[in-house]
Structures are given as C-alpha cells and as structure tokens.
Design a protein around this motif. Structure first.
Motif, mmCIF file in Angstrom:
data_model
loop_
_atom_site.group_PDB
_atom_site.id
_atom_site.type_symbol
_atom_site.label_atom_id
_atom_site.label_comp_id
_atom_site.label_asym_id
_atom_site.label_seq_id
_atom_site.Cartn_x
_atom_site.Cartn_y
_atom_site.Cartn_z
ATOM 1 N N LEU A 117 0.834 -1.202 0.000
ATOM 2 C CA LEU A 117 0.000 0.000 0.000
ATOM 3 C C LEU A 117 0.870 1.253 0.000
ATOM 4 C CD1 LEU A 117 -2.682 -1.063 2.631
ATOM 5 C CD2 LEU A 117 -2.988 -0.960 0.145
ATOM 6 N N ALA A 118 1.889 1.251 0.860
ATOM 7 C CA ALA A 118 2.790 2.404 0.947
ATOM 8 C C ALA A 118 3.515 2.618 -0.380
ATOM 9 C CB ALA A 118 3.784 2.216 2.084
ATOM 10 N N HIS A 119 3.970 1.533 -0.999
ATOM 11 C CA HIS A 119 4.660 1.646 -2.284
ATOM 12 C C HIS A 119 3.728 2.215 -3.359
ATOM 13 C CE1 HIS A 119 7.391 0.784 -5.561
ATOM 14 N NE2 HIS A 119 6.404 0.155 -6.177
ATOM 15 N N LEU A 120 2.508 1.716 -3.414
ATOM 16 C CA LEU A 120 1.540 2.193 -4.406
ATOM 17 C C LEU A 120 1.192 3.663 -4.158
ATOM 18 C CD1 LEU A 120 -0.229 1.607 -6.821
ATOM 19 C CD2 LEU A 120 -1.909 0.589 -5.269
ATOM 20 N N ASN A 165 9.607 8.818 2.780
ATOM 21 C CA ASN A 165 9.121 7.492 3.161
ATOM 22 C C ASN A 165 8.382 7.537 4.484
ATOM 23 O OD1 ASN A 165 10.059 6.174 0.877
ATOM 24 N ND2 ASN A 165 12.071 5.809 1.759
ATOM 25 N N SER A 166 8.870 8.342 5.428
ATOM 26 C CA SER A 166 8.198 8.414 6.732
ATOM 27 C C SER A 166 6.824 9.074 6.613
ATOM 28 C CB SER A 166 9.070 9.143 7.757
ATOM 29 O OG SER A 166 9.266 10.487 7.378
ATOM 30 N N GLU A 167 6.678 10.071 5.722
ATOM 31 C CA GLU A 167 5.365 10.684 5.515
ATOM 32 C C GLU A 167 4.369 9.660 4.977
ATOM 33 O OE1 GLU A 167 5.976 15.316 4.281
ATOM 34 O OE2 GLU A 167 6.896 13.819 2.951
ATOM 35 N N VAL A 168 4.819 8.839 4.058
ATOM 36 C CA VAL A 168 3.950 7.825 3.473
ATOM 37 C C VAL A 168 3.572 6.785 4.521
ATOM 38 C CG1 VAL A 168 3.811 5.974 1.755
ATOM 39 C CG2 VAL A 168 4.819 8.188 1.140
ATOM 40 N N THR A 169 4.547 6.309 5.272
ATOM 41 C CA THR A 169 4.279 5.325 6.318
ATOM 42 C C THR A 169 3.322 5.887 7.363
ATOM 43 O OG1 THR A 169 6.453 4.335 5.983
ATOM 44 C CG2 THR A 169 5.355 3.849 8.073
ATOM 45 N N ASP A 170 3.563 7.121 7.797
ATOM 46 C CA ASP A 170 2.676 7.762 8.777
ATOM 47 C C ASP A 170 1.262 7.905 8.230
ATOM 48 O OD1 ASP A 170 4.860 7.951 10.442
ATOM 49 O OD2 ASP A 170 5.116 10.122 10.199
ATOM 50 N N ARG A 171 1.145 8.305 6.963
ATOM 51 C CA ARG A 171 -0.175 8.480 6.347
ATOM 52 C C ARG A 171 -0.925 7.153 6.311
ATOM 53 N NH1 ARG A 171 -4.504 11.461 5.621
ATOM 54 N NH2 ARG A 171 -5.458 11.200 3.591
ATOM 55 N N MET A 172 -0.270 6.104 5.890
ATOM 56 C CA MET A 172 -0.924 4.797 5.823
ATOM 57 C C MET A 172 -1.387 4.344 7.212
ATOM 58 S SD MET A 172 -0.972 3.535 2.665
ATOM 59 C CE MET A 172 -1.670 5.138 2.400
ATOM 60 N N TRP A 176 -6.515 -7.112 -9.100
ATOM 61 C CA TRP A 176 -6.782 -7.542 -10.467
ATOM 62 C C TRP A 176 -6.110 -8.895 -10.592
ATOM 63 C CZ3 TRP A 176 -9.944 -5.177 -13.881
ATOM 64 C CH2 TRP A 176 -9.925 -5.635 -15.196
ATOM 65 N N ASP A 177 -6.916 -9.928 -10.699
ATOM 66 C CA ASP A 177 -6.445 -11.291 -10.524
ATOM 67 C C ASP A 177 -5.797 -11.356 -9.139
ATOM 68 O OD1 ASP A 177 -7.519 -12.338 -12.838
ATOM 69 O OD2 ASP A 177 -5.752 -11.884 -14.025
ATOM 70 N N THR A 178 -4.513 -11.548 -9.025
ATOM 71 C CA THR A 178 -3.898 -11.615 -7.688
ATOM 72 C C THR A 178 -2.981 -10.434 -7.402
ATOM 73 O OG1 THR A 178 -2.073 -12.935 -8.588
ATOM 74 C CG2 THR A 178 -3.969 -14.143 -7.674
ATOM 75 N N ARG A 179 -2.967 -9.429 -8.275
ATOM 76 C CA ARG A 179 -2.065 -8.274 -8.097
ATOM 77 C C ARG A 179 -2.814 -7.093 -7.501
ATOM 78 N NH1 ARG A 179 2.195 -6.819 -12.238
ATOM 79 N NH2 ARG A 179 2.497 -5.525 -10.424
ATOM 80 N N LEU A 180 -2.194 -6.423 -6.547
ATOM 81 C CA LEU A 180 -2.784 -5.229 -5.950
ATOM 82 C C LEU A 180 -2.893 -4.150 -7.022
ATOM 83 C CD1 LEU A 180 -3.780 -3.737 -3.400
ATOM 84 C CD2 LEU A 180 -1.420 -2.970 -3.076
ATOM 85 N N ALA A 181 -4.118 -3.733 -7.315
ATOM 86 C CA ALA A 181 -4.358 -2.741 -8.359
ATOM 87 C C ALA A 181 -4.743 -1.389 -7.783
ATOM 88 C CB ALA A 181 -5.449 -3.230 -9.298
ATOM 89 N N GLY A 182 -5.241 -1.367 -6.542
ATOM 90 C CA GLY A 182 -5.641 -0.104 -5.948
ATOM 91 C C GLY A 182 -6.113 -0.277 -4.525
#
Length: 176
Positions: free
Chosen positions: A21-24, A40-47, A61-67
């Motif tokens: 999720l953080a990567h996306l 990276n810390s802003e993204v981690t904190d937000r998640m 989508w099938d088995t891949r995280l799409a959103g």
C-alpha cells in the motif's frame, strides 16, 4: 479472463499489505502530472493514520494489488473548511483513492468508490471526497458518481524538487 476482487481490510490484512500500500501510494503521488515530494516516513505515517482512523479496502486484479481506498469520519480531516451543512447529518470522508497506473481505465476506482459507499451507508448520511482541482480525470469520475462541489481550499505541498507547490483542492459531496 481477468477479474477484479475488492476486499475490506481488517487489521491483519492491513499489516499484510502495508508495504505494498505504501509503495503504491508513494508511486501514485510522486510521479506523473500531479507529482509531489513525499518522504518514506510521511507515506508510512499516512498509511498508519488512515488505518487507525477508519476503514479501507483493496482491489486486486487477478492476484495483483491494483488499488486501494480508505475512508473515515469527516471530523478527522483537519483541512475541511467550516461550511454550512446539516448538523444532524453524519458525514464520511473518502480520504484516499489510489489506482496503480498500470490498471487505470478499467473501472477500478469506480468500483472501489461504489463499494465503499455501500459500506458507509449504514453509518453516514453523506460522503465527502477531496481532489486536486486540476485533476480532470478524477473530477470527471467523481461528478459521474454524483459528487458535487461543497467547498474548496488552497494547499501548499512540495514538488519533487522540494519547491513550494500551490494546489487548489475541491471538496465534493454526495448522499450515501
């Protein structure tokens, strides 16, 4: 034939998908025409905050995280301006809608928003979403889903070179 599967995240699911999720999220907000600087810390904190304050879902989508999509009570959005609204009504807030660029144009955001609104219906009378005023694809989608403008704000973010980036954002609302 490819299939879309939408799943509500519980705490275990969030822990399982946290890094993806953080990567996306990072990829979605630091590339393309709306790119901004995020650490990276802003993204981690937000998640983490999105998971603490509310609920989320993922689209595979099938088995891949799409959103993914996260929502919570509107009171947790400190930027929402004071506008005249029904004080007896309840307001949910779709805080993030993110679709991987490789899966855009397949109706994933539409399906996630519709799914989330169905989930929110038992708790909220209205749902609010915020979008950058220049994000025409998102604005078209939200208007197609019967969201209407209720307020606007100006935000200062940082572009990818760390320079100030002024962003006009619109708050849109619709009945659940």
């Amino acid at each position: 034939m490819a299939s879309l599967n939408i799943t509500v995240l519980n705490d275990a699911g969030f822990c399982h998908y946290r890094e993806k999720l953080a990567h996306l999220y990072y990829k979605a907000f630091t590339t393309g025409p709306y790119a901004q600087y995020l650490s990276n810390s802003e993204v981690t904190d937000r998640m983490t905050m999105l998971n603490i304050y509310g609920d989320g879902l993922i689209a595979e989508w099938d088995t891949r995280l799409a959103g993914f999509l996260f929502w919570h009570d509107l009171q947790h959005d400190s930027k929402f301006p004071r506008v005249k609204m029904d004080q007896n009504a309840t307001y949910g807030y779709i805080a993030e809608v993110v679709v991987d660029v490789a899966y855009r144009g397949r109706g994933i955001a539409t399906r996630m928003i519709e799914f989330a609104i169905d989930e929110m219906r038992s708790e909220y009378d209205w749902v609010v979403i915020r979008v950058w005023s220049e994000n025409e694809p998102a604005l078209r989608l939200y208007r197609k889903l019967n969201f209407n403008e209720v307020a606007s704000i100006e935000q200062i973010k940082r572009d990818i070179e760390h320079k100030p980036l002024e962003m006009g954002s619109l708050y849109l609302i619709r009945k659940t």
